[in-house]
Design a protein around this motif. Sequence first.
Motif, PDB file in Angstrom:
ATOM      1  N   ALA A 114      47.775  28.782  55.121  1.00 15.39           N
ATOM      2  CA  ALA A 114      47.456  29.860  54.002  1.00 15.39           C
ATOM      3  C   ALA A 114      47.129  29.312  52.588  1.00 15.39           C
ATOM      4  CB  ALA A 114      48.375  31.116  54.231  1.00 15.39           C
ATOM      5  N   ALA A 115      48.056  28.594  52.098  1.00  9.83           N
ATOM      6  CA  ALA A 115      47.950  28.281  50.690  1.00  9.83           C
ATOM      7  C   ALA A 115      46.751  27.423  50.672  1.00  9.83           C
ATOM      8  CB  ALA A 115      49.348  27.413  50.226  1.00  9.83           C
ATOM      9  N   LEU A 116      46.474  26.565  51.309  1.00 10.90           N
ATOM     10  CA  LEU A 116      45.312  25.632  51.428  1.00 10.90           C
ATOM     11  C   LEU A 116      43.917  26.554  51.339  1.00 10.90           C
ATOM     12  CD1 LEU A 116      46.237  22.576  53.646  1.00 10.90           C
ATOM     13  CD2 LEU A 116      45.994  22.779  51.352  1.00 10.90           C
ATOM     14  N   GLU A 117      44.075  27.685  51.866  1.00 14.08           N
ATOM     15  CA  GLU A 117      42.792  28.515  52.141  1.00 14.08           C
ATOM     16  C   GLU A 117      42.637  29.299  50.620  1.00 14.08           C
ATOM     17  OE1 GLU A 117      39.532  30.369  52.992  1.00 14.08           O
ATOM     18  OE2 GLU A 117      40.580  29.170  54.399  1.00 14.08           O
ATOM     19  N   ALA A 118      43.768  29.657  50.049  1.00 19.47           N
ATOM     20  CA  ALA A 118      43.870  30.096  48.855  1.00 19.47           C
ATOM     21  C   ALA A 118      43.339  29.127  47.760  1.00 19.47           C
ATOM     22  CB  ALA A 118      45.264  30.753  48.421  1.00 19.47           C
ATOM     23  N   LEU A 119      43.827  27.904  48.011  1.00 22.38           N
ATOM     24  CA  LEU A 119      43.578  26.769  46.674  1.00 22.38           C
ATOM     25  C   LEU A 119      41.947  26.597  47.021  1.00 22.38           C
ATOM     26  CD1 LEU A 119      44.266  25.082  44.877  1.00 22.38           C
ATOM     27  CD2 LEU A 119      44.933  23.350  46.545  1.00 22.38           C
ATOM     28  N   VAL A 120      41.430  26.516  48.149  1.00 24.80           N
ATOM     29  CA  VAL A 120      39.918  26.440  48.469  1.00 24.80           C
ATOM     30  C   VAL A 120      39.166  27.365  47.825  1.00 24.80           C
ATOM     31  CG1 VAL A 120      38.167  26.563  50.045  1.00 24.80           C
ATOM     32  CG2 VAL A 120      40.088  24.878  50.563  1.00 24.80           C
ATOM     33  N   THR A 121      39.854  28.735  47.903  1.00 28.94           N
ATOM     34  CA  THR A 121      38.903  29.993  47.206  1.00 28.94           C
ATOM     35  C   THR A 121      39.040  29.757  45.749  1.00 28.94           C
ATOM     36  OG1 THR A 121      39.742  31.283  49.081  1.00 28.94           O
ATOM     37  CG2 THR A 121      38.852  32.453  47.025  1.00 28.94           C
ATOM     38  N   ILE A 122      40.177  29.330  45.188  1.00 31.27           N
ATOM     39  CA  ILE A 122      40.290  29.213  43.650  1.00 31.27           C
ATOM     40  C   ILE A 122      39.464  28.083  43.434  1.00 31.27           C
ATOM     41  CG2 ILE A 122      41.490  28.537  42.024  1.00 31.27           C
ATOM     42  CD1 ILE A 122      44.092  30.092  43.549  1.00 31.27           C
ATOM     43  N   LEU A 123      39.401  26.792  43.864  1.00 31.42           N
ATOM     44  CA  LEU A 123      38.571  25.912  43.465  1.00 31.42           C
ATOM     45  C   LEU A 123      37.019  26.102  43.493  1.00 31.42           C
ATOM     46  CD1 LEU A 123      40.801  22.854  45.140  1.00 31.42           C
ATOM     47  CD2 LEU A 123      40.340  23.421  42.847  1.00 31.42           C
ATOM     48  N   GLY A 161      35.980  19.427  41.259  1.00 28.06           N
ATOM     49  CA  GLY A 161      36.564  20.776  42.205  1.00 28.06           C
ATOM     50  C   GLY A 161      36.033  20.840  43.727  1.00 28.06           C
ATOM     51  N   PHE A 162      34.619  20.162  43.681  1.00 29.61           N
ATOM     52  CA  PHE A 162      33.865  19.996  45.029  1.00 29.61           C
ATOM     53  C   PHE A 162      34.411  18.919  45.818  1.00 29.61           C
ATOM     54  CE2 PHE A 162      30.414  18.809  47.749  1.00 29.61           C
ATOM     55  CZ  PHE A 162      30.148  20.131  48.516  1.00 29.61           C
ATOM     56  N   ALA A 163      34.943  17.774  45.335  1.00 31.14           N
ATOM     57  CA  ALA A 163      35.607  16.884  45.948  1.00 31.14           C
ATOM     58  C   ALA A 163      36.844  17.331  46.810  1.00 31.14           C
ATOM     59  CB  ALA A 163      35.621  15.581  45.347  1.00 31.14           C
ATOM     60  N   LEU A 164      37.632  17.912  45.777  1.00 30.14           N
ATOM     61  CA  LEU A 164      38.730  18.448  46.209  1.00 30.14           C
ATOM     62  C   LEU A 164      38.642  19.470  47.376  1.00 30.14           C
ATOM     63  CD1 LEU A 164      41.821  18.343  45.907  1.00 30.14           C
ATOM     64  CD2 LEU A 164      41.872  19.660  44.069  1.00 30.14           C
ATOM     65  N   ILE A 165      37.657  20.358  47.212  1.00 29.79           N
ATOM     66  CA  ILE A 165      37.424  21.456  48.275  1.00 29.79           C
ATOM     67  C   ILE A 165      37.077  20.649  49.433  1.00 29.79           C
ATOM     68  CG2 ILE A 165      35.704  23.183  49.060  1.00 29.79           C
ATOM     69  CD1 ILE A 165      35.447  23.868  46.063  1.00 29.79           C
ATOM     70  N   GLN A 166      36.297  19.724  49.569  1.00 33.72           N
ATOM     71  CA  GLN A 166      36.101  18.956  50.866  1.00 33.72           C
ATOM     72  C   GLN A 166      37.047  18.035  51.554  1.00 33.72           C
ATOM     73  OE1 GLN A 166      33.111  19.205  52.206  1.00 33.72           O
ATOM     74  NE2 GLN A 166      31.967  20.069  50.655  1.00 33.72           N
ATOM     75  N   PHE A 167      38.064  17.787  50.483  1.00 35.53           N
ATOM     76  CA  PHE A 167      39.316  17.174  51.102  1.00 35.53           C
ATOM     77  C   PHE A 167      39.933  18.349  51.797  1.00 35.53           C
ATOM     78  CE2 PHE A 167      43.950  15.813  50.497  1.00 35.53           C
ATOM     79  CZ  PHE A 167      43.898  14.525  51.077  1.00 35.53           C
ATOM     80  N   GLU A 191      39.408  21.275  52.863  1.00 38.47           N
ATOM     81  CA  GLU A 191      38.644  21.618  54.091  1.00 38.47           C
ATOM     82  C   GLU A 191      38.704  20.505  55.263  1.00 38.47           C
ATOM     83  OE1 GLU A 191      37.559  24.577  54.865  1.00 38.47           O
ATOM     84  OE2 GLU A 191      36.904  25.222  52.623  1.00 38.47           O
ATOM     85  N   MET A 192      39.022  19.523  55.072  1.00 41.54           N
ATOM     86  CA  MET A 192      39.082  18.428  56.120  1.00 41.54           C
ATOM     87  C   MET A 192      40.583  18.404  56.555  1.00 41.54           C
ATOM     88  SD  MET A 192      38.494  14.193  55.710  1.00 41.54           S
ATOM     89  CE  MET A 192      40.041  13.930  54.649  1.00 41.54           C
ATOM     90  N   ILE A 193      41.466  18.656  55.696  1.00 43.12           N
ATOM     91  CA  ILE A 193      43.028  18.841  56.474  1.00 43.12           C
ATOM     92  C   ILE A 193      43.291  20.026  57.119  1.00 43.12           C
ATOM     93  CG2 ILE A 193      45.232  18.927  55.426  1.00 43.12           C
ATOM     94  CD1 ILE A 193      44.367  16.936  53.300  1.00 43.12           C
ATOM     95  N   LYS A 194      42.730  21.064  56.604  1.00 42.62           N
ATOM     96  CA  LYS A 194      43.179  22.335  56.972  1.00 42.62           C
ATOM     97  C   LYS A 194      43.152  22.578  58.722  1.00 42.62           C
ATOM     98  CE  LYS A 194      41.506  26.095  55.574  1.00 42.62           C
ATOM     99  NZ  LYS A 194      40.618  27.030  55.389  1.00 42.62           N
ATOM    100  N   PRO A 195      41.936  22.047  59.426  1.00 45.83           N
ATOM    101  CA  PRO A 195      42.143  22.214  60.766  1.00 45.83           C
ATOM    102  C   PRO A 195      43.243  21.478  61.453  1.00 45.83           C
ATOM    103  CG  PRO A 195      39.974  21.724  59.985  1.00 45.83           C
ATOM    104  CD  PRO A 195      40.855  21.651  58.743  1.00 45.83           C
ATOM    105  N   HIS A 196      43.565  20.308  60.848  1.00 45.38           N
ATOM    106  CA  HIS A 196      44.729  19.417  61.549  1.00 45.38           C
ATOM    107  C   HIS A 196      46.075  20.312  61.070  1.00 45.38           C
ATOM    108  CE1 HIS A 196      41.948  16.234  61.978  1.00 45.38           C
ATOM    109  NE2 HIS A 196      41.714  16.295  60.734  1.00 45.38           N
ATOM    110  N   VAL A 197      46.362  20.972  59.931  1.00 49.03           N
ATOM    111  CA  VAL A 197      47.364  21.492  59.785  1.00 49.03           C
ATOM    112  C   VAL A 197      47.412  22.901  60.552  1.00 49.03           C
ATOM    113  CG1 VAL A 197      48.757  23.013  58.047  1.00 49.03           C
ATOM    114  CG2 VAL A 197      47.700  20.886  57.276  1.00 49.03           C
TER     115      VAL A 197
END
Length: 97
Positions: A30-39, A50-56, A58-64
């Motif tokens: 949930a925190a990663l989702e909020a961070l993506v929204t902010i970014l 910011g875009f590179a961080l978003i991609q990173f 988004e790549m980690i979220k499914p694993h978590v």
Amino acid sequence: MDEVYMDIPAVRQMAKNFGQIGEVLQAVNAALEALVTILKTTAFIGLVGGFALIQFIEMIKPHVKRMADKCHELNQDLDSSVVAYERSEKRGATRFY
């Protein structure tokens, strides 16, 4: 004839631990989702990188999320096995095959 014994308090504690890990991982997701929204919002107004961080993220979220789901599943399986063991049901012995 071999008999199977279970340390019921230890297995219940393992189930509880997996449940807690699953809850923590869901909070992280949930925190990663909020961070993506902010970014995404800040990237829109020009944050460099910011875009590179978003991609990173988004790549980690499914694993978590997958790990959180597996921990909850293990929690339920362990609890079910303890209940089956306590009831002396044979199907509890095959729960993890």
